[in-house]
Design an enzyme around this catalytic site. Sequence first.
Site, PDB file in Angstrom:
ATOM      1  N   TRP A   1       0.819  -1.128  -0.153  1.00  0.00           N
ATOM      2  CA  TRP A   1      -0.006   0.123   0.066  1.00  0.00           C
ATOM      3  C   TRP A   1       0.958   1.203  -0.139  1.00  0.00           C
ATOM      4  O   TRP A   1       1.866   1.116   0.689  1.00  0.00           O
ATOM      5  CB  TRP A   1      -0.754   0.036   1.195  1.00  0.00           C
ATOM      6  CG  TRP A   1      -2.030  -0.896   0.933  1.00  0.00           C
ATOM      7  CD1 TRP A   1      -2.129  -2.280   1.017  1.00  0.00           C
ATOM      8  CD2 TRP A   1      -3.668  -0.395   0.964  1.00  0.00           C
ATOM      9  NE1 TRP A   1      -3.431  -2.620   0.687  1.00  0.00           N
ATOM     10  CE2 TRP A   1      -4.336  -1.459   0.816  1.00  0.00           C
ATOM     11  CE3 TRP A   1      -3.911   0.937   1.328  1.00  0.00           C
ATOM     12  CZ2 TRP A   1      -5.670  -1.345   0.826  1.00  0.00           C
ATOM     13  CZ3 TRP A   1      -5.435   1.030   0.894  1.00  0.00           C
ATOM     14  CH2 TRP A   1      -6.386   0.176   1.031  1.00  0.00           C
TER      15      TRP A   1
ATOM     16  N   GLU B   1      -0.336  -7.366   7.423  1.00  0.00           N
ATOM     17  CA  GLU B   1       0.391  -8.507   7.025  1.00  0.00           C
ATOM     18  C   GLU B   1       1.650  -8.337   7.516  1.00  0.00           C
ATOM     19  O   GLU B   1       2.455  -9.701   7.550  1.00  0.00           O
ATOM     20  CB  GLU B   1       0.350  -8.893   5.678  1.00  0.00           C
ATOM     21  CG  GLU B   1      -0.956  -9.605   5.112  1.00  0.00           C
ATOM     22  CD  GLU B   1      -2.243  -8.525   5.022  1.00  0.00           C
ATOM     23  OE1 GLU B   1      -1.793  -7.525   4.591  1.00  0.00           O
ATOM     24  OE2 GLU B   1      -3.232  -9.218   5.371  1.00  0.00           O
TER      25      GLU B   1
ATOM     26  N   ILE C   1      -2.378   5.528   6.570  1.00  0.00           N
ATOM     27  CA  ILE C   1      -2.938   7.071   6.327  1.00  0.00           C
ATOM     28  C   ILE C   1      -4.300   6.960   6.826  1.00  0.00           C
ATOM     29  O   ILE C   1      -5.185   6.080   6.322  1.00  0.00           O
ATOM     30  CB  ILE C   1      -2.564   7.476   4.843  1.00  0.00           C
ATOM     31  CG1 ILE C   1      -1.338   7.444   4.462  1.00  0.00           C
ATOM     32  CG2 ILE C   1      -3.239   9.027   4.924  1.00  0.00           C
ATOM     33  CD1 ILE C   1      -1.063   7.839   3.022  1.00  0.00           C
TER      34      ILE C   1
ATOM     35  N   HIS D   1     -10.091   1.769   9.586  1.00  0.00           N
ATOM     36  CA  HIS D   1      -8.926   1.018   9.268  1.00  0.00           C
ATOM     37  C   HIS D   1      -8.005   1.422   9.994  1.00  0.00           C
ATOM     38  O   HIS D   1      -7.241   0.524  10.747  1.00  0.00           O
ATOM     39  CB  HIS D   1      -8.768   0.740   7.865  1.00  0.00           C
ATOM     40  CG  HIS D   1      -7.364  -0.182   7.813  1.00  0.00           C
ATOM     41  ND1 HIS D   1      -6.106   0.316   7.489  1.00  0.00           N
ATOM     42  CD2 HIS D   1      -7.336  -1.492   7.294  1.00  0.00           C
ATOM     43  CE1 HIS D   1      -5.303  -0.606   7.137  1.00  0.00           C
ATOM     44  NE2 HIS D   1      -5.861  -1.721   6.933  1.00  0.00           N
TER      45      HIS D   1
HETATM   46  N1  RBF Z   1      -2.553  -1.178   4.213  1.00  0.00           N
HETATM   47  C1  RBF Z   1      -1.591  -0.127   4.298  1.00  0.00           C
HETATM   48  O1  RBF Z   1      -0.352  -0.541   4.547  1.00  0.00           O
HETATM   49  N2  RBF Z   1      -1.742   1.119   4.402  1.00  0.00           N
HETATM   50  C2  RBF Z   1      -2.820   1.497   4.583  1.00  0.00           C
HETATM   51  O2  RBF Z   1      -3.211   2.795   4.605  1.00  0.00           O
HETATM   52  C3  RBF Z   1      -4.265   0.688   4.337  1.00  0.00           C
HETATM   53  N3  RBF Z   1      -5.586   1.085   4.306  1.00  0.00           N
HETATM   54  C4  RBF Z   1      -6.520   0.216   4.371  1.00  0.00           C
HETATM   55  C5  RBF Z   1      -7.708   0.716   4.403  1.00  0.00           C
HETATM   56  C6  RBF Z   1      -8.681  -0.084   4.114  1.00  0.00           C
HETATM   57  C7  RBF Z   1     -10.232   0.305   4.260  1.00  0.00           C
HETATM   58  C8  RBF Z   1      -8.711  -1.636   4.296  1.00  0.00           C
HETATM   59  C9  RBF Z   1      -9.789  -2.625   4.046  1.00  0.00           C
HETATM   60  C10 RBF Z   1      -7.293  -2.068   4.141  1.00  0.00           C
HETATM   61  C11 RBF Z   1      -6.302  -1.192   4.088  1.00  0.00           C
HETATM   62  N4  RBF Z   1      -4.963  -1.555   4.090  1.00  0.00           N
HETATM   63  C12 RBF Z   1      -3.978  -0.743   4.152  1.00  0.00           C
HETATM   64  C13 RBF Z   1      -4.680  -2.968   3.879  1.00  0.00           C
HETATM   65  C14 RBF Z   1      -4.595  -3.898   4.969  1.00  0.00           C
HETATM   66  O3  RBF Z   1      -3.353  -3.472   5.793  1.00  0.00           O
HETATM   67  C15 RBF Z   1      -4.516  -5.264   4.579  1.00  0.00           C
HETATM   68  O4  RBF Z   1      -3.414  -5.631   3.877  1.00  0.00           O
HETATM   69  C16 RBF Z   1      -5.690  -5.868   4.107  1.00  0.00           C
HETATM   70  O5  RBF Z   1      -6.945  -5.429   4.759  1.00  0.00           O
HETATM   71  C17 RBF Z   1      -5.654  -7.473   3.977  1.00  0.00           C
HETATM   72  O6  RBF Z   1      -5.612  -8.101   5.176  1.00  0.00           O
END
Ligand code: RBF
Length: 169
Positions: A20, A56, A80, A86
Amino acid sequence: VEFPEMDGSTVRIGIIKARWHESDIDSLVAGVKESLKECGVPEDNIQLQEVPGSFELPLATRYLALSGAVDAIIPIGVLIKGETTHYEVISETVTSSLMSIGMQTGIPVIFGLLTCLTDEQVKARSTGANNHGLQWGKAAVEMALLRQSAVGGKKKFFMGFRSEEHTSE
Ligand code: RBF
């Protein structure tokens, strides 16, 4: 924060990055690599892996810590605050899990998670002289060397509490 001159030539570092916010993550990874190079960590001693998102990071960090393949790990994620909860839900749990993996395994885990309210905050912390990756690389080498002096090499279990002559080989 200031760091001492360090010889990282014997140190093995694992970097685990989340996918991300990729360009910010890439900039942080570049900062880490630059500081590792400055400390003399050979490129062959650096391994880079990736996971989908910050959630993860802890499990991947634990796998790598248990593998015995590295002397310190830098999990890198950018969270962020957005329109969902989240950020609030996972910031603290990812942080405490990463801390706990370091404590459980004895492998230093660096706190490479940026928790930011805005994109501007992320940019300020992931670019230029304030690229936090520069500090994370040095923190990893410092902690890997600390671990070596505490439990590594011939000086097994030497914590500095006893003189070296009394330390079991
Ligand atoms: N992962 C990040 O590393 N940074 C983020 O800002 C981030 N925002 C997310 C926002 C939402 C609404 C969701 C559902 C997931 C987000 N994720 C983000 C991913 C999360 O850490 C993870 O990889 C997934 O939810 C799969 O387990």
